[in-house]
Motif scaffolding. Sequence first.
Motif, PDB file in Angstrom:
ATOM      1  N   LEU A 182     -21.051   7.077   8.545  1.00 13.71           N
ATOM      2  CA  LEU A 182     -20.835   8.121   7.546  1.00 13.71           C
ATOM      3  C   LEU A 182     -19.591   8.945   7.816  1.00 13.71           C
ATOM      4  O   LEU A 182     -19.131   9.667   6.923  1.00 13.71           O
ATOM      5  CB  LEU A 182     -22.061   9.056   7.491  1.00 13.71           C
ATOM      6  N   PHE A 183     -19.024   8.868   9.016  1.00 13.17           N
ATOM      7  CA  PHE A 183     -17.903   9.710   9.402  1.00 13.17           C
ATOM      8  C   PHE A 183     -16.617   8.881   9.447  1.00 13.17           C
ATOM      9  O   PHE A 183     -16.639   7.653   9.611  1.00 13.17           O
ATOM     10  CB  PHE A 183     -18.157  10.355  10.776  1.00 13.17           C
ATOM     11  N   THR A 184     -15.489   9.558   9.287  1.00 13.41           N
ATOM     12  CA  THR A 184     -14.186   8.885   9.240  1.00 13.41           C
ATOM     13  C   THR A 184     -13.733   8.377  10.602  1.00 13.41           C
ATOM     14  O   THR A 184     -12.783   7.602  10.689  1.00 13.41           O
ATOM     15  CB  THR A 184     -13.122   9.852   8.703  1.00 13.41           C
ATOM     16  N   THR A 185     -14.401   8.796  11.671  1.00 12.14           N
ATOM     17  CA  THR A 185     -14.022   8.313  13.005  1.00 12.14           C
ATOM     18  C   THR A 185     -14.593   6.933  13.314  1.00 12.14           C
ATOM     19  O   THR A 185     -14.290   6.364  14.370  1.00 12.14           O
ATOM     20  CB  THR A 185     -14.514   9.312  14.058  1.00 12.14           C
ATOM     21  N   HIS A 186     -15.413   6.413  12.423  1.00 14.92           N
ATOM     22  CA  HIS A 186     -16.002   5.094  12.645  1.00 14.92           C
ATOM     23  C   HIS A 186     -14.950   4.005  12.436  1.00 14.92           C
ATOM     24  O   HIS A 186     -13.974   4.187  11.698  1.00 14.92           O
ATOM     25  CB  HIS A 186     -17.185   4.885  11.697  1.00 14.92           C
ATOM     26  N   THR A 187     -15.174   2.846  13.061  1.00 21.78           N
ATOM     27  CA  THR A 187     -14.202   1.750  12.962  1.00 21.78           C
ATOM     28  C   THR A 187     -14.125   1.179  11.556  1.00 21.78           C
ATOM     29  O   THR A 187     -13.077   0.690  11.131  1.00 21.78           O
ATOM     30  CB  THR A 187     -14.596   0.636  13.943  1.00 21.78           C
ATOM     31  N   SER A 188     -15.211   1.269  10.787  1.00 18.66           N
ATOM     32  CA  SER A 188     -15.187   0.736   9.424  1.00 18.66           C
ATOM     33  C   SER A 188     -14.317   1.560   8.482  1.00 18.66           C
ATOM     34  O   SER A 188     -13.902   1.071   7.433  1.00 18.66           O
ATOM     35  CB  SER A 188     -16.610   0.664   8.873  1.00 18.66           C
ATOM     36  N   ALA A 189     -14.060   2.823   8.826  1.00 19.05           N
ATOM     37  CA  ALA A 189     -13.240   3.681   7.968  1.00 19.05           C
ATOM     38  C   ALA A 189     -11.759   3.478   8.199  1.00 19.05           C
ATOM     39  O   ALA A 189     -10.939   3.962   7.412  1.00 19.05           O
ATOM     40  CB  ALA A 189     -13.595   5.145   8.193  1.00 19.05           C
ATOM     41  N   LYS A 190     -11.388   2.827   9.278  1.00 17.64           N
ATOM     42  CA  LYS A 190      -9.979   2.621   9.573  1.00 17.64           C
ATOM     43  C   LYS A 190      -9.427   1.460   8.747  1.00 17.64           C
ATOM     44  O   LYS A 190     -10.112   0.474   8.475  1.00 17.64           O
ATOM     45  CB  LYS A 190      -9.788   2.341  11.058  1.00 17.64           C
ATOM     46  N   ARG A 191      -8.164   1.564   8.348  1.00 19.86           N
ATOM     47  CA  ARG A 191      -7.506   0.559   7.526  1.00 19.86           C
ATOM     48  C   ARG A 191      -6.254   0.066   8.241  1.00 19.86           C
ATOM     49  O   ARG A 191      -5.589   0.816   8.962  1.00 19.86           O
ATOM     50  CB  ARG A 191      -7.109   1.151   6.165  1.00 19.86           C
ATOM     51  N   THR A 192      -5.948  -1.191   7.984  1.00 16.17           N
ATOM     52  CA  THR A 192      -4.728  -1.765   8.557  1.00 16.17           C
ATOM     53  C   THR A 192      -3.534  -1.417   7.675  1.00 16.17           C
ATOM     54  O   THR A 192      -3.673  -0.865   6.585  1.00 16.17           O
ATOM     55  CB  THR A 192      -4.875  -3.285   8.663  1.00 16.17           C
ATOM     56  N   LYS A 193      -2.352  -1.761   8.135  1.00 19.85           N
ATOM     57  CA  LYS A 193      -1.143  -1.465   7.367  1.00 19.85           C
ATOM     58  C   LYS A 193      -1.083  -2.267   6.071  1.00 19.85           C
ATOM     59  O   LYS A 193      -0.513  -1.820   5.067  1.00 19.85           O
ATOM     60  CB  LYS A 193       0.091  -1.752   8.215  1.00 19.85           C
ATOM     61  N   ASP A 194      -1.658  -3.476   6.069  1.00 20.28           N
ATOM     62  CA  ASP A 194      -1.645  -4.290   4.861  1.00 20.28           C
ATOM     63  C   ASP A 194      -2.557  -3.720   3.777  1.00 20.28           C
ATOM     64  O   ASP A 194      -2.310  -3.924   2.578  1.00 20.28           O
ATOM     65  CB  ASP A 194      -2.099  -5.720   5.198  1.00 20.28           C
ATOM     66  N   GLN A 195      -3.588  -3.032   4.179  1.00 16.67           N
ATOM     67  CA  GLN A 195      -4.524  -2.469   3.214  1.00 16.67           C
ATOM     68  C   GLN A 195      -4.076  -1.137   2.642  1.00 16.67           C
ATOM     69  O   GLN A 195      -4.681  -0.641   1.711  1.00 16.67           O
ATOM     70  CB  GLN A 195      -5.899  -2.293   3.884  1.00 16.67           C
ATOM     71  N   THR A 196      -3.052  -0.531   3.207  1.00 10.09           N
ATOM     72  CA  THR A 196      -2.548   0.753   2.717  1.00 10.09           C
ATOM     73  C   THR A 196      -1.121   0.598   2.241  1.00 10.09           C
ATOM     74  O   THR A 196      -0.408  -0.330   2.639  1.00 10.09           O
ATOM     75  CB  THR A 196      -2.591   1.812   3.839  1.00 10.09           C
ATOM     76  N   SER A 197      -0.692   1.500   1.367  1.00  9.59           N
ATOM     77  CA  SER A 197       0.681   1.513   0.862  1.00  9.59           C
ATOM     78  C   SER A 197       1.401   2.749   1.368  1.00  9.59           C
ATOM     79  O   SER A 197       0.811   3.619   1.998  1.00  9.59           O
ATOM     80  CB  SER A 197       0.672   1.495  -0.670  1.00  9.59           C
ATOM     81  N   ASN A 198       2.698   2.844   1.044  1.00  6.03           N
ATOM     82  CA  ASN A 198       3.516   3.920   1.610  1.00  6.03           C
ATOM     83  C   ASN A 198       3.150   5.292   1.042  1.00  6.03           C
ATOM     84  O   ASN A 198       3.246   6.287   1.721  1.00  6.03           O
ATOM     85  CB  ASN A 198       4.999   3.633   1.354  1.00  6.03           C
ATOM     86  N   TRP A 199       2.735   5.304  -0.227  1.00  5.17           N
ATOM     87  CA  TRP A 199       2.505   6.615  -0.853  1.00  5.17           C
ATOM     88  C   TRP A 199       1.108   7.161  -0.634  1.00  5.17           C
ATOM     89  O   TRP A 199       0.813   8.288  -1.000  1.00  5.17           O
ATOM     90  CB  TRP A 199       2.737   6.506  -2.366  1.00  5.17           C
TER      91      TRP A 199
END
Length: 325
Positions: A300-317
């Motif tokens: 439920l919290f953002t510190t969990h490993t499932s909440a993290k995203r790789t660089k390919d899954q995110t964009s610059n903006w």
Amino acid sequence: MGCDGGTIPKRHELVKTPKKVEKVDKSAALAAQWKYCALSQEKLRRPIVTCELGRLFNKDAVIEYLLDKTAERPNLEVVTHIRGMKDIKELNLTDNPAWEGEGRTIQGDRYEELHCAMFICPVVGLEMNGKHRFSYLQTCGCVFSDRALKEVKTEICHKCGEQFRSEDIVVLNGPKEEMMKLRERMEEKRLKVKTKKSKKNKVVEAVFKVPALKENTTSSQLEAQETSSTQEGSDDTDVAGPSGPSSSSSSAAASAAASSSSFPSFSSSKEAKAAMAAAATISKRSYQKMGEKSEVFKSLFTTHTSAKRTKDQTSNWVTHTPYHF
């Protein structure tokens, strides 16, 4: 009685009379208080601030004083009680629709109204020129005439709707007697704030001492238990005798005394609440490191490993911690 040339001296030349006391023009004194800054002696312009004694200042003049207190200024005794920006309040003033500015009377072809003010009372419409008493509220900074506050009695500001008490009303440019009362009230408030801060510091110090006291008490309790166990082993034959219950009661009393001495005593519930809050902040830890919590709860919290995203899954903006794919 004659002098050279037949002149006759007059009475004021022969008899010395006491000098007349110079009288200050009331209109000029009122204009100096209500139209000019008490520190820089410049004309008041927005933003206008006031202190706890009710004097009017230009905000930039007060900021310059706080940045450089060693500079020479005409009226330094007026701002000696101002320690920082928390000691001043910006006023919420109401413009006077009849005010046309001072540039219209430069040519001298118009009548100059000295008592016409830049601001008025938003309730009654009285001009803030010194003829009428005006006050401001320390909670919101709105300015009203005393007539409006007396005729329309309420605990809510007439202009912004914020609640206030009678203690929050401060007179602007009051006489010397009221200045003395306001100064006494200001000193009392500052003393209360100092005492509260000192009490909080003592509570925090007591809370920080609790872990060390706990460690000392646990070690003393272990030593007491070891000694009691050795005594019980040596006196197995006399367990049913009178020495058995007395030894157990003495050990219980010692442990109770140690536990009571480990925690500080608080004189009020407020101090106890503050101590508990400080202890809670000290004992904070991450939910991800708690073994007793399940993975569903940790996700439920953002510190969990499932909440993290790789660089390919995110964009610059994308901003921090995006929740979309």
